[in-house]
Design a protein around this motif. Structure first.
Motif, PDB file in Angstrom:
ATOM      1  N   HIS A 245      26.702   4.273 -52.576  1.00  0.00           N
ATOM      2  CA  HIS A 245      26.783   4.600 -51.157  1.00  0.00           C
ATOM      3  C   HIS A 245      25.350   4.658 -50.649  1.00  0.00           C
ATOM      4  CE1 HIS A 245      27.593   8.060 -48.076  1.00  0.00           C
ATOM      5  NE2 HIS A 245      27.739   6.888 -47.480  1.00  0.00           N
ATOM      6  N   TYR A 246      25.031   3.949 -49.572  1.00  0.00           N
ATOM      7  CA  TYR A 246      23.647   3.894 -49.120  1.00  0.00           C
ATOM      8  C   TYR A 246      23.569   3.947 -47.600  1.00  0.00           C
ATOM      9  CZ  TYR A 246      24.806  -1.086 -48.712  1.00  0.00           C
ATOM     10  OH  TYR A 246      25.409  -2.290 -48.405  1.00  0.00           O
ATOM     11  N   GLY A 247      22.444   4.485 -47.113  1.00  0.00           N
ATOM     12  CA  GLY A 247      22.163   4.523 -45.685  1.00  0.00           C
ATOM     13  C   GLY A 247      22.688   5.770 -44.996  1.00  0.00           C
ATOM     14  N   PRO A 248      22.458   5.817 -43.649  1.00  0.00           N
ATOM     15  CA  PRO A 248      21.720   4.807 -42.891  1.00  0.00           C
ATOM     16  C   PRO A 248      20.277   4.674 -43.382  1.00  0.00           C
ATOM     17  CG  PRO A 248      22.866   6.318 -41.415  1.00  0.00           C
ATOM     18  CD  PRO A 248      22.908   6.916 -42.775  1.00  0.00           C
ATOM     19  N   ASP A 249      19.890   3.455 -43.715  1.00  0.00           N
ATOM     20  CA  ASP A 249      18.591   3.168 -44.303  1.00  0.00           C
ATOM     21  C   ASP A 249      17.718   2.458 -43.272  1.00  0.00           C
ATOM     22  OD1 ASP A 249      16.994   2.885 -46.949  1.00  0.00           O
ATOM     23  OD2 ASP A 249      16.956   0.865 -46.080  1.00  0.00           O
ATOM     24  N   ASP A 250      16.550   3.031 -42.992  1.00  0.00           N
ATOM     25  CA  ASP A 250      15.611   2.465 -42.019  1.00  0.00           C
ATOM     26  C   ASP A 250      14.897   1.276 -42.667  1.00  0.00           C
ATOM     27  OD1 ASP A 250      13.659   1.844 -40.194  1.00  0.00           O
ATOM     28  OD2 ASP A 250      12.818   3.866 -40.070  1.00  0.00           O
ATOM     29  N   VAL A 251      15.266   0.093 -42.249  1.00  0.00           N
ATOM     30  CA  VAL A 251      14.719  -1.117 -42.855  1.00  0.00           C
ATOM     31  C   VAL A 251      13.210  -1.222 -42.660  1.00  0.00           C
ATOM     32  CG1 VAL A 251      14.761  -3.643 -42.701  1.00  0.00           C
ATOM     33  CG2 VAL A 251      16.905  -2.360 -42.760  1.00  0.00           C
ATOM     34  N   SER A 252      12.695  -0.681 -41.546  1.00  0.00           N
ATOM     35  CA  SER A 252      11.251  -0.741 -41.314  1.00  0.00           C
ATOM     36  C   SER A 252      10.478   0.082 -42.336  1.00  0.00           C
ATOM     37  CB  SER A 252      10.923  -0.253 -39.902  1.00  0.00           C
ATOM     38  OG  SER A 252      11.211   1.136 -39.764  1.00  0.00           O
ATOM     39  N   ALA A 253      11.116   1.083 -42.926  1.00  0.00           N
ATOM     40  CA  ALA A 253      10.455   1.930 -43.917  1.00  0.00           C
ATOM     41  C   ALA A 253      10.642   1.407 -45.337  1.00  0.00           C
ATOM     42  CB  ALA A 253      10.979   3.360 -43.825  1.00  0.00           C
ATOM     43  N   THR A 254      11.816   0.859 -45.636  1.00  0.00           N
ATOM     44  CA  THR A 254      12.104   0.440 -47.011  1.00  0.00           C
ATOM     45  C   THR A 254      11.951  -1.050 -47.234  1.00  0.00           C
ATOM     46  OG1 THR A 254      14.454   0.068 -46.587  1.00  0.00           O
ATOM     47  CG2 THR A 254      13.786   2.306 -47.194  1.00  0.00           C
ATOM     48  N   GLY A 255      11.892  -1.816 -46.145  1.00  0.00           N
ATOM     49  CA  GLY A 255      11.858  -3.261 -46.298  1.00  0.00           C
ATOM     50  C   GLY A 255      13.233  -3.870 -46.397  1.00  0.00           C
ATOM     51  N   GLY A 256      14.279  -3.031 -46.359  1.00  0.00           N
ATOM     52  CA  GLY A 256      15.643  -3.539 -46.388  1.00  0.00           C
ATOM     53  C   GLY A 256      16.071  -3.953 -47.785  1.00  0.00           C
ATOM     54  N   MET A 257      17.051  -4.811 -47.829  1.00  0.00           N
ATOM     55  CA  MET A 257      17.614  -5.261 -49.102  1.00  0.00           C
ATOM     56  C   MET A 257      17.117  -6.662 -49.419  1.00  0.00           C
ATOM     57  SD  MET A 257      21.633  -5.766 -50.165  1.00  0.00           S
ATOM     58  CE  MET A 257      22.060  -4.113 -49.662  1.00  0.00           C
ATOM     59  N   ARG A 258      16.562  -6.816 -50.585  1.00  0.00           N
ATOM     60  CA  ARG A 258      16.192  -8.143 -51.079  1.00  0.00           C
ATOM     61  C   ARG A 258      16.474  -8.158 -52.578  1.00  0.00           C
ATOM     62  NH1 ARG A 258      13.806 -12.627 -49.214  1.00  0.00           N
ATOM     63  NH2 ARG A 258      12.839 -14.026 -50.731  1.00  0.00           N
ATOM     64  N   VAL A 259      17.666  -8.584 -52.917  1.00  0.00           N
ATOM     65  CA  VAL A 259      18.116  -8.580 -54.302  1.00  0.00           C
ATOM     66  C   VAL A 259      18.128 -10.024 -54.800  1.00  0.00           C
ATOM     67  CG1 VAL A 259      19.947  -7.929 -55.896  1.00  0.00           C
ATOM     68  CG2 VAL A 259      19.539  -6.554 -53.839  1.00  0.00           C
ATOM     69  N   PRO A 260      17.215 -10.385 -55.713  1.00  0.00           N
ATOM     70  CA  PRO A 260      17.155 -11.763 -56.215  1.00  0.00           C
ATOM     71  C   PRO A 260      18.427 -12.147 -56.965  1.00  0.00           C
ATOM     72  CG  PRO A 260      15.177 -10.511 -56.791  1.00  0.00           C
ATOM     73  CD  PRO A 260      16.186  -9.526 -56.316  1.00  0.00           C
ATOM     74  N   PRO A 261      18.616 -13.428 -57.245  1.00  0.00           N
ATOM     75  CA  PRO A 261      19.766 -13.844 -58.039  1.00  0.00           C
ATOM     76  C   PRO A 261      19.849 -13.067 -59.349  1.00  0.00           C
ATOM     77  CG  PRO A 261      18.697 -15.763 -57.089  1.00  0.00           C
ATOM     78  CD  PRO A 261      17.812 -14.588 -56.776  1.00  0.00           C
ATOM     79  N   HIS A 262      21.054 -12.597 -59.659  1.00  0.00           N
ATOM     80  CA  HIS A 262      21.304 -11.791 -60.842  1.00  0.00           C
ATOM     81  C   HIS A 262      22.744 -12.029 -61.266  1.00  0.00           C
ATOM     82  CE1 HIS A 262      22.507  -9.448 -57.344  1.00  0.00           C
ATOM     83  NE2 HIS A 262      23.440  -8.901 -58.134  1.00  0.00           N
ATOM     84  N   PRO A 263      23.095 -11.721 -62.510  1.00  0.00           N
ATOM     85  CA  PRO A 263      24.409 -12.116 -63.032  1.00  0.00           C
ATOM     86  C   PRO A 263      25.454 -11.007 -62.946  1.00  0.00           C
ATOM     87  CG  PRO A 263      23.029 -11.359 -64.833  1.00  0.00           C
ATOM     88  CD  PRO A 263      22.204 -11.209 -63.568  1.00  0.00           C
ATOM     89  N   HIS A 264      26.727 -11.415 -63.075  1.00  0.00           N
ATOM     90  CA  HIS A 264      27.849 -10.496 -63.243  1.00  0.00           C
ATOM     91  C   HIS A 264      28.873 -11.140 -64.165  1.00  0.00           C
ATOM     92  CE1 HIS A 264      26.825  -7.463 -60.248  1.00  0.00           C
ATOM     93  NE2 HIS A 264      26.534  -8.428 -59.389  1.00  0.00           N
ATOM     94  N   THR A 265      29.599 -10.310 -64.905  1.00  0.00           N
ATOM     95  CA  THR A 265      30.736 -10.767 -65.701  1.00  0.00           C
ATOM     96  C   THR A 265      31.847  -9.723 -65.630  1.00  0.00           C
ATOM     97  OG1 THR A 265      29.933  -9.685 -67.723  1.00  0.00           O
ATOM     98  CG2 THR A 265      29.304 -12.000 -67.405  1.00  0.00           C
TER      99      THR A 265
END
Length: 343
Positions: free
Chosen positions: A80-100
């Motif tokens: 559970h996340y937010g409300p998240d201030d993108v100007s402070a955290t840089g927002g979400m940037r999740v590179p390619p990653h796997p799931h199974t």
């Protein structure tokens, strides 16, 4: 949002049956046998803060898995996340990653996230719209908040796939949830069936998920499937769940056997309701993998590192995420011990 911890916990989840009642729970069952049917007290699970990434990273509040309870039905992960201030955290940037062996369930209250995956899907995650990715035998994906996003607020959940479905080919679905108005509340069902609403997205074990928005003074009663165990995550509250006062970011656990539940609040409130039947299988969860044995999870990691990080085979188990501007995320180091069971 996926699990970006650099030292992820090892979890063995026993989903074969609900734990037996003990102490106060057993006493409640005994009293109920003499009069009206009774249920174990509602259990309140506290979140733990988990920073994702570097010093400016978002912090999520995780209520599943944890030591007290690893799963609710087939639901095995809840951030559970937010409300998240993108100007402070840089927002979400999740590179390619796997799931199974799982489905990722992305659900937003505010903001916008761009999703890309190795089966060629390119979609936006927006409030009220479900992005459901079925990993099956293996998939990779990226998640990036869009430039127009100023605040991110939502939940990320995982559903463990049963053994007969976990080796299927991966695929992706997008679903816009209609709004049902009832008793001072708005109901958006995004998986399964509730309050006469049902969805047409793929599920592989009996389960439900819905967003419930309550007006001040609302009293919402819902019929429940008595075969399900349920969880109620409070995003904005507090909310009284049955006879339990649940604060924001807490997760209320309801054991199987309940046929209804009533939610009440004095203020504007929002909750996420999840539920399902116990999966009936033991799960091994580490990083972004769900498997059945320690050796299987080790094999997943080796395939990711070899085929994607070392670029040996882009057509391997996890494929390739096209048009992502950056490099894939290496897997954390495996622990030096084998997985240890947890309740």
């Amino acid at each position: 949002m996926s699990n970006l911890e650099t030292d992820p916990a090892e979890v063995v989840a026993d989903c074969t049956a609900p734990p037996p009642a003990t102490g106060a729970d057993a006493q409640a069952d005994t009293v109920g046998a003499e009069s009206a049917p009774a249920h174990p007290p509602i259990e309140i699970l506290q979140p733990r803060d988990v920073p994702l990434g570097g010093p400016r990273a978002m912090t999520v509040r995780r209520t599943l898995p944890q030591r007290e309870r690893s799963t609710i039905g087939a639901w095995c992960f809840l951030d559970h996340y937010g409300p998240d201030d993108v100007s402070a955290t840089g927002g979400m940037r999740v590179p390619p990653h796997p799931h199974t062996g799982l489905q990722t369930v992305s659900w937003l209250f505010a903001g916008e996230i761009e999703h890309r995956d190795s089966v060629g899907s390119h979609a936006m995650v927006r409030p009220g719209e479900l992005n459901l990715m079925t990993a099956g035998r293996g998939i990779s994906h990226s998640e990036v908040s869009t430039p127009a996003t100023t605040a991110l607020h939502g939940v990320q959940l995982w559903v463990a796939l049963p053994d007969e479905a976990r080796s299927m080919q991966p695929f992706f679905e997008h679903y816009e949830s209609p709004v049902l108005h009832r008793d001072g509340a708005q109901i958006r069902v995004f998986m399964g069936e509730l309050a006469g609403q049902s969805t047409d997205v793929a599920i592989f074990s009996p389960l439900v998920a819905a967003q419930l928005d309550l007006e001040p003074g609302a009293q919402l009663s819902l019929d429940l499937n008595p075969a399900f165990e349920h969880g109620v995550l409070v995003d904005a509250g507090p909310v009284t769940v049955g006879d339990a006062a649940v604060q924001a970011s807490e997760l209320a656990y309801l054991s199987p056997g309940r046929t209804e539940i009533t939610l009440t609040t004095d203020a504007t409130a929002r909750v996420i309701l999840i539920g399902g039947t116990p999966l009936g299988e033991q799960l091994i969860m580490w990083w972004n993998f769900v498997g059945r044995s320690h050796d299987e999870v080790v094999g997943f990691r080796e395939a990711w590192q070899r085929d994607v990080i070392d670029e040996v085979d882009a057509s391997g188990r996890f494929g390739h995420v096209a048009d992502y501007d950056g490099t894939p995320l290496p897997a954390p180091a495996l622990p030096n011990v084998r997985l240890r069971p947890r309740r």
